[in-house]
Design a protein around this motif. Structure first.
Motif, short mmCIF file in Angstrom:
data_model
loop_
_atom_site.label_atom_id
_atom_site.label_comp_id
_atom_site.label_asym_id
_atom_site.label_seq_id
_atom_site.Cartn_x
_atom_site.Cartn_y
_atom_site.Cartn_z
N LYS A 89 0.86 -1.19 0.00
CA LYS A 89 0.00 0.00 0.00
C LYS A 89 0.89 1.23 0.00
CE LYS A 89 -2.21 0.93 3.81
NZ LYS A 89 -3.19 0.99 4.90
N LEU A 90 0.67 2.13 -0.96
CA LEU A 90 1.42 3.39 -1.06
C LEU A 90 0.53 4.55 -0.68
CD1 LEU A 90 4.00 4.94 -2.08
CD2 LEU A 90 2.84 5.06 -4.30
N LYS A 91 1.10 5.50 0.05
CA LYS A 91 0.38 6.71 0.45
C LYS A 91 1.37 7.88 0.37
CE LYS A 91 -2.46 6.48 3.79
NZ LYS A 91 -3.24 6.38 5.00
N VAL A 92 0.89 9.05 -0.02
CA VAL A 92 1.70 10.27 -0.06
C VAL A 92 1.05 11.31 0.84
CG1 VAL A 92 2.58 12.14 -1.52
CG2 VAL A 92 2.55 9.81 -2.38
N CYS A 93 1.86 11.94 1.69
CA CYS A 93 1.34 12.93 2.63
C CYS A 93 2.11 14.24 2.54
CB CYS A 93 1.45 12.42 4.07
SG CYS A 93 0.52 10.93 4.40
N TYR A 94 1.39 15.34 2.75
CA TYR A 94 2.04 16.62 3.00
C TYR A 94 2.52 16.60 4.44
CZ TYR A 94 -0.01 18.41 -1.31
OH TYR A 94 -0.35 18.60 -2.62
N VAL A 95 3.70 17.14 4.67
CA VAL A 95 4.33 17.09 5.99
C VAL A 95 4.69 18.50 6.45
CG1 VAL A 95 6.29 16.15 7.28
CG2 VAL A 95 5.30 14.84 5.42
N LYS A 96 4.42 18.79 7.71
CA LYS A 96 4.81 20.07 8.33
C LYS A 96 5.43 19.73 9.68
CE LYS A 96 4.31 24.70 8.20
NZ LYS A 96 4.66 25.56 7.09
N HIS A 97 6.66 20.16 9.93
CA HIS A 97 7.37 19.86 11.17
C HIS A 97 7.41 18.36 11.45
CE1 HIS A 97 7.45 24.14 11.84
NE2 HIS A 97 6.13 24.18 11.83
N ASN A 98 7.63 17.58 10.37
CA ASN A 98 7.74 16.11 10.44
C ASN A 98 6.45 15.41 10.86
OD1 ASN A 98 9.27 13.86 9.83
ND2 ASN A 98 10.06 13.65 11.90
N ILE A 99 5.31 16.09 10.73
CA ILE A 99 4.01 15.50 11.05
C ILE A 99 3.16 15.48 9.77
CG2 ILE A 99 1.86 15.80 12.37
CD1 ILE A 99 3.60 17.20 14.52
N ASP A 100 2.54 14.34 9.48
CA ASP A 100 1.67 14.24 8.32
C ASP A 100 0.46 15.15 8.52
OD1 ASP A 100 3.43 12.31 7.44
OD2 ASP A 100 2.08 10.62 7.79
N VAL A 101 0.24 16.05 7.55
CA VAL A 101 -0.84 17.02 7.63
C VAL A 101 -2.06 16.56 6.84
CG1 VAL A 101 -1.49 19.40 7.11
CG2 VAL A 101 0.79 18.89 7.96
N LYS A 102 -1.84 16.15 5.60
CA LYS A 102 -2.93 15.70 4.73
C LYS A 102 -2.36 14.61 3.83
CE LYS A 102 -6.35 17.25 1.40
NZ LYS A 102 -6.87 18.38 0.62
N CYS A 103 -3.11 13.50 3.69
CA CYS A 103 -2.61 12.36 2.93
C CYS A 103 -3.53 12.01 1.76
CB CYS A 103 -2.47 11.14 3.82
SG CYS A 103 -1.26 11.36 5.15
N SER A 104 -2.92 11.41 0.76
CA SER A 104 -3.66 10.93 -0.41
C SER A 104 -4.44 9.67 -0.07
CB SER A 104 -2.66 10.60 -1.53
OG SER A 104 -1.90 9.46 -1.17
N LYS A 105 -5.27 9.25 -0.99
CA LYS A 105 -5.88 7.94 -0.89
C LYS A 105 -4.78 6.91 -1.18
CE LYS A 105 -10.53 9.23 -2.16
NZ LYS A 105 -11.65 9.05 -3.09
N ASP A 106 -4.99 5.69 -0.72
CA ASP A 106 -4.01 4.63 -0.94
C ASP A 106 -4.03 4.17 -2.39
OD1 ASP A 106 -3.58 4.70 1.80
OD2 ASP A 106 -4.96 3.05 2.19
N LYS A 107 -2.86 3.73 -2.84
CA LYS A 107 -2.72 3.10 -4.15
C LYS A 107 -1.95 1.82 -3.92
CE LYS A 107 -1.75 4.25 -8.92
NZ LYS A 107 -1.35 5.33 -9.84
N TYR A 108 -2.25 0.77 -4.67
CA TYR A 108 -1.65 -0.53 -4.40
C TYR A 108 -0.71 -0.97 -5.51
CZ TYR A 108 -4.89 -0.76 -0.58
OH TYR A 108 -5.57 -0.47 0.58
N ALA A 109 0.33 -1.70 -5.11
CA ALA A 109 1.30 -2.29 -6.02
C ALA A 109 1.62 -3.68 -5.49
CB ALA A 109 2.56 -1.43 -6.06
N THR A 110 2.52 -4.37 -6.19
CA THR A 110 2.96 -5.70 -5.77
C THR A 110 4.47 -5.69 -5.61
OG1 THR A 110 1.16 -6.68 -7.02
CG2 THR A 110 2.93 -8.14 -6.36
#
Length: 111
Positions: A89-110
């Motif tokens: 499961k892959l996720k991308v998040c915006y980070v501020k002061h090393n804390i996840d602020v807002k994250c994308s929906k999950d995307k899957y790979a193998t």
């Protein structure tokens, strides 16, 4: 005498690559080496973190790549050692002061 078919080699498992694009950058899971990479494309005060998760022996293994401030170069993680053929499961998040602020929906790979 009957012939034996097959090569005697296990079937090769091929992984997949997944990429998530967000307004301020991107994150990618690369099956070769089970690496995660991220790229921050905006100098907006937020960083980008790409995270990959996969089950392994009753645990969940995680791998991260982060760029924590402003626009910057590509960042890559080390080899995660995920189990070949397992879902990642892959996720991308915006980070501020090393804390996840807002994250994308999950995307899957193998792996």
């Amino acid at each position: 005498m009957a012939g034996i078919s097959g090569s005697g080699h296990a079937a090769e498992t091929r992984g997949t690559i997944a990429t998530i694009y967000v307004a301020g950058g991107s994150g990618t899971f690369l099956d070769g080496g089970d690496r995660v990479e991220c790229y921050d494309t905006r100098k907006d005060g937020y960083g980008i973190r790409a995270s990959a998760y996969s089950p392994k022996g009753g645990e969940t293994w995680r791998q991260y790549a982060s760029f924590l401030g402003g626009k910057g170069d590509l960042r890559q993680s080390a080899d995660a050692g995920f189990v070949e053929g397992r879902k990642v499961k892959l996720k991308v998040c915006y980070v501020k002061h090393n804390i996840d602020v807002k994250c994308s929906k999950d995307k899957y790979a193998t792996a």
